[in-house]
Scaffold this active site. Sequence first.
Site, short mmCIF file in Angstrom:
data_model
loop_
_atom_site.label_atom_id
_atom_site.label_comp_id
_atom_site.label_asym_id
_atom_site.label_seq_id
_atom_site.Cartn_x
_atom_site.Cartn_y
_atom_site.Cartn_z
N HIS A 29 20.30 42.29 -29.01
CA HIS A 29 20.10 41.77 -27.65
C HIS A 29 18.90 40.84 -27.59
CE1 HIS A 29 23.38 43.88 -26.04
NE2 HIS A 29 23.05 44.89 -26.81
N ARG B 175 25.71 40.21 -17.66
CA ARG B 175 25.14 41.48 -18.13
C ARG B 175 24.14 41.95 -17.07
NH1 ARG B 175 25.40 38.54 -23.43
NH2 ARG B 175 26.34 39.92 -24.97
N ARG C 5 29.65 42.73 -15.18
CA ARG C 5 29.80 43.92 -16.01
C ARG C 5 28.84 44.97 -15.47
NH1 ARG C 5 28.33 43.96 -22.27
NH2 ARG C 5 26.21 44.02 -21.46
N GLU D 26 35.18 47.36 -27.07
CA GLU D 26 34.10 47.28 -28.06
C GLU D 26 34.06 48.53 -28.93
OE1 GLU D 26 30.56 45.92 -25.93
OE2 GLU D 26 31.05 47.26 -24.29
N ASN E 278 30.43 42.01 -30.74
CA ASN E 278 29.19 42.51 -31.33
C ASN E 278 29.31 44.02 -31.57
OD1 ASN E 278 28.46 39.93 -30.56
ND2 ASN E 278 27.37 40.60 -28.74
N ASP E 279 29.68 44.71 -30.50
CA ASP E 279 29.79 46.16 -30.64
C ASP E 279 31.06 46.54 -31.39
OD1 ASP E 279 27.48 47.43 -29.62
OD2 ASP E 279 28.03 46.74 -27.62
N ARG F 193 24.15 46.81 -35.43
CA ARG F 193 23.99 45.39 -35.11
C ARG F 193 22.55 44.93 -35.06
NH1 ARG F 193 26.05 45.04 -28.84
NH2 ARG F 193 24.85 43.12 -28.71
N CYS G 288 34.01 37.80 -25.52
CA CYS G 288 32.69 37.55 -24.93
C CYS G 288 31.54 37.90 -25.87
CB CYS G 288 32.54 38.27 -23.59
SG CYS G 288 32.45 40.05 -23.78
C1 PEP Z 1 29.42 42.84 -27.25
O1 PEP Z 1 29.18 43.99 -27.60
O2 PEP Z 1 30.00 42.00 -27.98
C2 PEP Z 1 29.05 42.38 -25.91
C3 PEP Z 1 29.42 41.21 -25.45
O3 PEP Z 1 28.25 43.20 -25.18
P1 PEP Z 1 26.67 43.33 -25.48
O4 PEP Z 1 26.32 42.30 -26.50
O5 PEP Z 1 25.99 43.13 -24.18
O6 PEP Z 1 26.58 44.72 -25.99
MG MG Z 2 28.54 45.44 -26.12
#
Ligand code: PEP
Ligand code: MG
Length: 583
Positions: free
Chosen positions: A198, A305, A342, A441, A464-465, A475, A508
């Site tokens: 993040h 977010r 979200r 995710e 990402n998740d 991550r 996303c």
């Molecule tokens: C993700 O996990 O890809 C996502 C978009 O959510 P975040 O990065 O906020 O966990």
């Molecule tokens: Mg995520």
Amino acid sequence: MEKQVEQRLRGLPVSPGIAIGCLRVEARDCSAPPIHPITTEELPDEWRRFEAALVRTEEELTALKQRVEAVSGATEAAIFDAHLLFLRDRTIMSKLKSELPLRMQNIESVYYAVVQNFMEVMRSVDDPYLRSRVMDIRDVLQRVLRNMQSGNSVQRMLPPGESKCILAAYELTPGDTAELDRKNVLGFVTETGSAMSHTAILARSLGLPAAVAVPRLVMDSRTGSPAILDGYEGVLIINPTEETQERYQSLRAEREKAYRELVEMRELPTVTTDGHRVHLAANVEFAHEFESIHRSGAEGVGLYRTEFFLLGSGGSMPDEEAQYEHYRKLLEECAPHEVIFRTLDAGGDKLPFEPNAEREDNPALGWRGIRVSLSRVQIFKQQMRAILRSSAHGKAGIMFPMVSGVTEVRRTLELLDECRLELRELGLAYDEKMRVGVMIEVPGAAMMADALARYVDFFSIGTNDLTQYTIAVDRVNHRVASIFRVTHPGVVRLMARTIEAGIPTTICGEMGGDLNMLPLLVGLGATEISVGTHLLPVVRVAIRHLNYAECRNMAQRALQAEDSATIRSLSRDIALKSYPNLF
Ligand code: PEP
Ligand code: MG
């Protein structure tokens, strides 16, 4: 005085741009003291100041030891013996004696560098007991530095008039990053971190050039040194030569010009050469970014977010009324486009929901995302009501993070229905047709996409998740950053399975902003791609150069591939052929 040679430190590029300025170094939990040069005549005075600080620290530690001994006994107080021993550690003292005449800088800055080195060595030893002593060493370091500053502290950290800096930190949490003073920070570089963290995502939202996972960063950087941060390549250049500076100045001008040209194409539709339309939306973390929605040509916000708005200020969470006003304003700013809110995604590597809650051994698998919301129903409903109410003033959508299956979704939809009922009873308006979606995710959710599709209007794949959980690679852990592969066949098959469920599906995660990956995402049939606003112009132009039929064929082959390298090169080959100039 040490000769200043140009030095290059390499890490992972996470946020594009070039920053040129002076370094400010922040070590682990202990900021670097200001640095200033000294003369040979000043050397004896420096030693006297240092000795006085050691004596003061000794007195403090002895007094502390006696107090703890009286209250808790000798065993507990023994820790201060270790501190006292470290205070005059022979290795440190002899290193300081040899380094000071070489560096010719104020003694606390040299002491700090010497102790930092020592701590890094301790951190890398196999013996867990020795590793655990690092905390004690840091305590002593902090005490000595404090005792030196109480005398005639020198605040000449940066050259006169140079208030802007490139921050070089051991680590920045998402909270630290959100609080960075954008007026004074030109960019940042960290020793830890990964591209999907993040912290990296926030750097991109803030428009700050950034690099992470730079080995030996804190040891090799000095506050006040001139530096260039190349966020495209992930390189920090310390003490750049004049020639390097000139080269980077012109590179920066070139890049900015190319970017302006891409932005000028913002009105063009995101459509492939064979007429396939892809919706292009923006990921947003901070309210101020809404200004750039229209400028970047985004067709709405695919992911807002909300956690930084809800938890970022450090104070109490905004109540329903304040949230409603905030969401409403964003919708009005973004009109006529849709904004997907979200709901709170706290925990894991993000902002903690309850900062003082008990520590979790596996926070990524712990109390995060929808789990937090479902166990704090009043707070969850407050947010849902605020979003529903705002939907009366624009095109709003709602989606839920970290969903793992149907049971959570059923419960969530029940609560959403309760919110609708409560608003109706109060005579408050909302949009009956507001779209509802879930993030995919968690592998379990992707496997159940066909069932989940019966409950919601859309999916949004958080790559990402999804990658983190599918291939069990943290991550944010820089040690495994190089094996974080969004093109792992397991991840790609789960994405395909999600899209095949047949409801609109957005990508996303950060994968959507990777030019190499766009042929694959388009070929898999993603209906929308949502990326940070700064990436949007280039993603639009890239998609306009793709041929949908070709991408579809390639994606079918990718689904048969056995390893991530094959999938990556299948997609990259098309990308390189279709838009070589965009790289
Ligand atoms: C993700 O996990 O890809 C996502 C978009 O959510 P975040 O990065 O906020 O966990
Ligand atoms: Mg995520």
